[in-house]
Design a protein around this motif. Structure first.
Motif, PDB file in Angstrom:
ATOM      1  N   LEU A   1       0.828  -1.188   0.000  1.00  0.00           N
ATOM      2  CA  LEU A   1       0.000   0.000   0.000  1.00  0.00           C
ATOM      3  C   LEU A   1       0.867   1.245   0.000  1.00  0.00           C
ATOM      4  CD1 LEU A   1      -2.730  -1.003   2.604  1.00  0.00           C
ATOM      5  CD2 LEU A   1      -2.737  -1.305   0.138  1.00  0.00           C
ATOM      6  N   SER A   2       0.452   2.237  -0.791  1.00  0.00           N
ATOM      7  CA  SER A   2       1.200   3.484  -0.864  1.00  0.00           C
ATOM      8  C   SER A   2       0.895   4.380   0.320  1.00  0.00           C
ATOM      9  CB  SER A   2       0.867   4.198  -2.178  1.00  0.00           C
ATOM     10  OG  SER A   2      -0.522   4.498  -2.238  1.00  0.00           O
ATOM     11  N   SER A   3      -0.221   4.127   1.006  1.00  0.00           N
ATOM     12  CA  SER A   3      -0.590   4.930   2.165  1.00  0.00           C
ATOM     13  C   SER A   3      -1.356   4.048   3.134  1.00  0.00           C
ATOM     14  CB  SER A   3      -1.456   6.128   1.729  1.00  0.00           C
ATOM     15  OG  SER A   3      -1.996   6.775   2.864  1.00  0.00           O
ATOM     16  N   SER A   4      -1.136   4.293   4.448  1.00  0.00           N
ATOM     17  CA  SER A   4      -1.803   3.473   5.461  1.00  0.00           C
ATOM     18  C   SER A   4      -3.300   3.698   5.483  1.00  0.00           C
ATOM     19  CB  SER A   4      -1.202   3.772   6.842  1.00  0.00           C
ATOM     20  OG  SER A   4      -1.387   5.156   7.157  1.00  0.00           O
ATOM     21  N   SER A   5      -3.766   4.802   4.883  1.00  0.00           N
ATOM     22  CA  SER A   5      -5.200   5.102   4.874  1.00  0.00           C
ATOM     23  C   SER A   5      -5.893   4.586   3.621  1.00  0.00           C
ATOM     24  CB  SER A   5      -5.418   6.612   4.992  1.00  0.00           C
ATOM     25  OG  SER A   5      -4.903   7.274   3.847  1.00  0.00           O
ATOM     26  N   LYS A   6      -5.149   3.890   2.763  1.00  0.00           N
ATOM     27  CA  LYS A   6      -5.710   3.442   1.497  1.00  0.00           C
ATOM     28  C   LYS A   6      -5.640   1.925   1.381  1.00  0.00           C
ATOM     29  CE  LYS A   6      -4.864   7.665  -1.139  1.00  0.00           C
ATOM     30  NZ  LYS A   6      -4.252   8.241  -2.351  1.00  0.00           N
ATOM     31  N   CYS A   7      -6.518   1.427   0.531  1.00  0.00           N
ATOM     32  CA  CYS A   7      -6.618  -0.009   0.282  1.00  0.00           C
ATOM     33  C   CYS A   7      -6.459  -0.243  -1.216  1.00  0.00           C
ATOM     34  CB  CYS A   7      -7.972  -0.521   0.769  1.00  0.00           C
ATOM     35  SG  CYS A   7      -8.371  -2.205   0.259  1.00  0.00           S
ATOM     36  N   VAL A   8      -5.677  -1.235  -1.578  1.00  0.00           N
ATOM     37  CA  VAL A   8      -5.505  -1.604  -2.982  1.00  0.00           C
ATOM     38  C   VAL A   8      -6.180  -2.950  -3.216  1.00  0.00           C
ATOM     39  CG1 VAL A   8      -3.884  -2.168  -4.821  1.00  0.00           C
ATOM     40  CG2 VAL A   8      -3.358  -0.330  -3.219  1.00  0.00           C
ATOM     41  N   VAL A   9      -7.109  -2.962  -4.155  1.00  0.00           N
ATOM     42  CA  VAL A   9      -7.833  -4.198  -4.468  1.00  0.00           C
ATOM     43  C   VAL A   9      -7.543  -4.610  -5.906  1.00  0.00           C
ATOM     44  CG1 VAL A   9      -9.682  -3.823  -2.801  1.00  0.00           C
ATOM     45  CG2 VAL A   9      -9.893  -2.884  -5.100  1.00  0.00           C
ATOM     46  N   LEU A  10      -7.628  -5.895  -6.152  1.00  0.00           N
ATOM     47  CA  LEU A  10      -7.393  -6.457  -7.474  1.00  0.00           C
ATOM     48  C   LEU A  10      -8.657  -7.130  -7.986  1.00  0.00           C
ATOM     49  CD1 LEU A  10      -3.881  -8.168  -7.231  1.00  0.00           C
ATOM     50  CD2 LEU A  10      -4.453  -6.089  -8.472  1.00  0.00           C
ATOM     51  N   CYS A  11      -8.977  -6.864  -9.238  1.00  0.00           N
ATOM     52  CA  CYS A  11     -10.048  -7.594  -9.920  1.00  0.00           C
ATOM     53  C   CYS A  11      -9.370  -8.530 -10.909  1.00  0.00           C
ATOM     54  CB  CYS A  11     -10.985  -6.629 -10.634  1.00  0.00           C
ATOM     55  SG  CYS A  11     -12.354  -7.457 -11.470  1.00  0.00           S
ATOM     56  N   SER A  12      -9.655  -9.825 -10.806  1.00  0.00           N
ATOM     57  CA  SER A  12      -8.920 -10.814 -11.592  1.00  0.00           C
ATOM     58  C   SER A  12      -9.851 -11.807 -12.266  1.00  0.00           C
ATOM     59  CB  SER A  12      -7.929 -11.577 -10.702  1.00  0.00           C
ATOM     60  OG  SER A  12      -7.081 -10.686 -10.006  1.00  0.00           O
ATOM     61  N   VAL A  13      -9.395 -12.311 -13.417  1.00  0.00           N
ATOM     62  CA  VAL A  13     -10.082 -13.384 -14.138  1.00  0.00           C
ATOM     63  C   VAL A  13      -9.036 -14.313 -14.725  1.00  0.00           C
ATOM     64  CG1 VAL A  13     -12.226 -12.165 -14.693  1.00  0.00           C
ATOM     65  CG2 VAL A  13     -10.234 -11.923 -16.184  1.00  0.00           C
ATOM     66  N   LEU A  14      -9.446 -15.540 -15.033  1.00  0.00           N
ATOM     67  CA  LEU A  14      -8.535 -16.536 -15.591  1.00  0.00           C
ATOM     68  C   LEU A  14      -9.027 -17.036 -16.937  1.00  0.00           C
ATOM     69  CD1 LEU A  14      -7.817 -18.732 -12.424  1.00  0.00           C
ATOM     70  CD2 LEU A  14      -6.242 -17.104 -13.490  1.00  0.00           C
ATOM     71  N   ASN A  15      -8.083 -17.313 -17.828  1.00  0.00           N
ATOM     72  CA  ASN A  15      -8.361 -17.982 -19.099  1.00  0.00           C
ATOM     73  C   ASN A  15      -9.445 -17.281 -19.922  1.00  0.00           C
ATOM     74  OD1 ASN A  15      -6.487 -19.997 -18.385  1.00  0.00           O
ATOM     75  ND2 ASN A  15      -8.079 -21.129 -17.269  1.00  0.00           N
ATOM     76  N   VAL A  16      -9.172 -16.050 -20.309  1.00  0.00           N
ATOM     77  CA  VAL A  16     -10.121 -15.292 -21.123  1.00  0.00           C
ATOM     78  C   VAL A  16      -9.406 -14.748 -22.360  1.00  0.00           C
ATOM     79  CG1 VAL A  16     -11.699 -14.630 -19.273  1.00  0.00           C
ATOM     80  CG2 VAL A  16      -9.658 -13.260 -19.693  1.00  0.00           C
ATOM     81  N   THR A  17     -10.158 -14.557 -23.435  1.00  0.00           N
ATOM     82  CA  THR A  17      -9.619 -13.972 -24.665  1.00  0.00           C
ATOM     83  C   THR A  17     -10.627 -12.984 -25.229  1.00  0.00           C
ATOM     84  OG1 THR A  17     -10.538 -15.788 -25.979  1.00  0.00           O
ATOM     85  CG2 THR A  17      -8.243 -15.996 -25.279  1.00  0.00           C
ATOM     86  N   ASP A  18     -10.108 -11.973 -25.935  1.00  0.00           N
ATOM     87  CA  ASP A  18     -10.949 -10.963 -26.589  1.00  0.00           C
ATOM     88  C   ASP A  18     -11.926 -10.327 -25.609  1.00  0.00           C
ATOM     89  OD1 ASP A  18      -9.824 -11.333 -29.167  1.00  0.00           O
ATOM     90  OD2 ASP A  18     -11.008 -13.149 -29.402  1.00  0.00           O
ATOM     91  N   VAL A  19     -11.393  -9.798 -24.505  1.00  0.00           N
ATOM     92  CA  VAL A  19     -12.244  -9.205 -23.472  1.00  0.00           C
ATOM     93  C   VAL A  19     -11.682  -7.869 -23.027  1.00  0.00           C
ATOM     94  CG1 VAL A  19     -13.053 -11.430 -22.587  1.00  0.00           C
ATOM     95  CG2 VAL A  19     -11.001 -10.363 -21.598  1.00  0.00           C
ATOM     96  N   SER A  20     -12.510  -7.150 -22.263  1.00  0.00           N
ATOM     97  CA  SER A  20     -12.116  -5.903 -21.614  1.00  0.00           C
ATOM     98  C   SER A  20     -12.443  -6.019 -20.133  1.00  0.00           C
ATOM     99  CB  SER A  20     -12.863  -4.714 -22.235  1.00  0.00           C
ATOM    100  OG  SER A  20     -12.583  -3.524 -21.533  1.00  0.00           O
ATOM    101  N   LEU A  21     -11.485  -5.662 -19.275  1.00  0.00           N
ATOM    102  CA  LEU A  21     -11.675  -5.684 -17.829  1.00  0.00           C
ATOM    103  C   LEU A  21     -11.614  -4.240 -17.341  1.00  0.00           C
ATOM    104  CD1 LEU A  21     -11.998  -7.632 -15.381  1.00  0.00           C
ATOM    105  CD2 LEU A  21      -9.518  -7.478 -15.092  1.00  0.00           C
ATOM    106  N   SER A  22     -12.655  -3.796 -16.590  1.00  0.00           N
ATOM    107  CA  SER A  22     -12.772  -2.383 -16.238  1.00  0.00           C
ATOM    108  C   SER A  22     -13.226  -2.190 -14.803  1.00  0.00           C
ATOM    109  CB  SER A  22     -13.779  -1.680 -17.169  1.00  0.00           C
ATOM    110  OG  SER A  22     -13.479  -1.916 -18.521  1.00  0.00           O
ATOM    111  N   TRP A  23     -12.766  -1.080 -14.195  1.00  0.00           N
ATOM    112  CA  TRP A  23     -13.257  -0.618 -12.899  1.00  0.00           C
ATOM    113  C   TRP A  23     -14.171   0.573 -13.111  1.00  0.00           C
ATOM    114  CZ3 TRP A  23     -13.606  -2.716  -8.381  1.00  0.00           C
ATOM    115  CH2 TRP A  23     -12.671  -3.642  -7.922  1.00  0.00           C
ATOM    116  N   TYR A  24     -15.328   0.567 -12.425  1.00  0.00           N
ATOM    117  CA  TYR A  24     -16.279   1.672 -12.491  1.00  0.00           C
ATOM    118  C   TYR A  24     -16.536   2.215 -11.088  1.00  0.00           C
ATOM    119  CZ  TYR A  24     -17.561   0.621 -17.346  1.00  0.00           C
ATOM    120  OH  TYR A  24     -17.544   0.421 -18.709  1.00  0.00           O
ATOM    121  N   LYS A  25     -16.641   3.522 -10.990  1.00  0.00           N
ATOM    122  CA  LYS A  25     -17.094   4.193  -9.775  1.00  0.00           C
ATOM    123  C   LYS A  25     -18.478   4.744 -10.087  1.00  0.00           C
ATOM    124  CE  LYS A  25     -15.953   8.079  -6.719  1.00  0.00           C
ATOM    125  NZ  LYS A  25     -14.962   9.164  -6.460  1.00  0.00           N
ATOM    126  N   GLY A  26     -19.503   4.096  -9.569  1.00  0.00           N
ATOM    127  CA  GLY A  26     -20.855   4.419 -10.012  1.00  0.00           C
ATOM    128  C   GLY A  26     -20.984   4.033 -11.475  1.00  0.00           C
TER     129      GLY A  26
END
Length: 264
Positions: free
Chosen positions: A142-167
């Motif tokens: 973590l870059s800061s003690s007040s922050k959290c780093v999360v990972l979104c992960s998938v396995l064995n995929v092709t021709d896709v888009s992985l995205s994070w949305y806020k609202g």
């Protein structure tokens, strides 16, 4: 005169080659694995002497044909099994329970008394998408003690888009065309953040969404919070047990005192 005639003949040969082989339109078709797809000839009704020929792949392997109202299926056992069907009125080709291996270029030739028509269909078969998994990174990264780093992960995929949305706002995205390993996209947020976040995996047909629960994912990465979260249920059960025993002892002693007074 002869040179002009040769030039004209050469022009028609070249033009015919471009239109007949490389110049006709390629229609893109996308379909999910296991679904059925129909490649349409746009022919209203086949005439008796019309010939409709379907080919598949770079080798232009014959897979189906109609000639003089007679239907012939080729290569069905090797690639398609019994999953190919030809409409005897229009010549349209239907592939049922389509698989990933059926992706590729389908070529159609229609021979009639008046003309010869060519069509191409570039069929892309997509596998069903997995649901993304959200996890927290180690606190040491973590870059800061007040922050959290999360990972979104998938396995064995092709021709896709992985995205994070806020609202409904896109925060970050990654696209892959040929990948069969773990795909991850990180997100850094405050522990006390009250916004809604979601991770979306999508292709051109469908998508899968996983919502982020900050209290479950982020606070679990804080050692003290994680410890108390594990210990608290046992502590509560122990306190309830002690309280129950104390009440039982108090009740028994009260009963004994009451009986003693009555006996006197």
């Amino acid at each position: 005169m002869l040179s002009n005639m040769c030039s004209l003949i050469l022009f028609f040969i070249c033009t015919g080659g471009i239109l007949g082989v490389n110049g006709y339109e390629v229609k893109s078709v996308s379909v999910m694995e296991g679904d059925s797809v129909t490649l349409h000839t746009n022919v209203t009704k086949i005439k008796r002497r019309d010939q409709i020929l379907w080919m598949f792949g770079p080798q232009e392997t014959r897979i189906a044909e109609i000639y003089k109202k007679s239907i012939d299926m080729y290569n069905s056992n090797e690639t398609f099994g019994d999953r190919l069907n030809l409409d005897n009125q229009t010549g349209s080709l239907t592939i049922t329970n389509i698989s990933i291996t059926n992706s590729g270029l389908y070529k159609l030739q229609i021979f009639s008394n008046k003309e010869t028509l060519y069509k191409r269909f570039n069929v892309t078969v997509y596998a069903h998408l997995p649901i993304p998994v959200i996890s927290s990174q180690s606190s040491s990264s973590l870059s800061s003690s007040s922050k959290c780093v999360v990972l979104c992960s998938v396995l064995n995929v092709t021709d896709v888009s992985l995205s994070w949305y806020k609202g409904n706002s896109l925060l970050s995205s990654i696209n892959v065309s040929d990948l069969n390993i773990r795909l991850s996209l990180s997100l850094e947020i405050e522990y006390q953040d009250t916004n809604t976040y979601r991770c979306v995996l999508n292709n051109t047909i469908t998508n899968q969404t996983q919502h982020l629960n900050i209290s479950d994912i982020c606070l679990d990465s804080v050692p003290l919070y994680s410890y108390w979260k594990r210990v608290m249920p046992s502590l509560v059960y122990a306190l309830v047990g002690v309280a129950s025993v104390a009440l039982l002892v108090f009740y028994v002693r009260s009963e004994q005192k009451a009986k003693a007074k009555i006996s006197l």
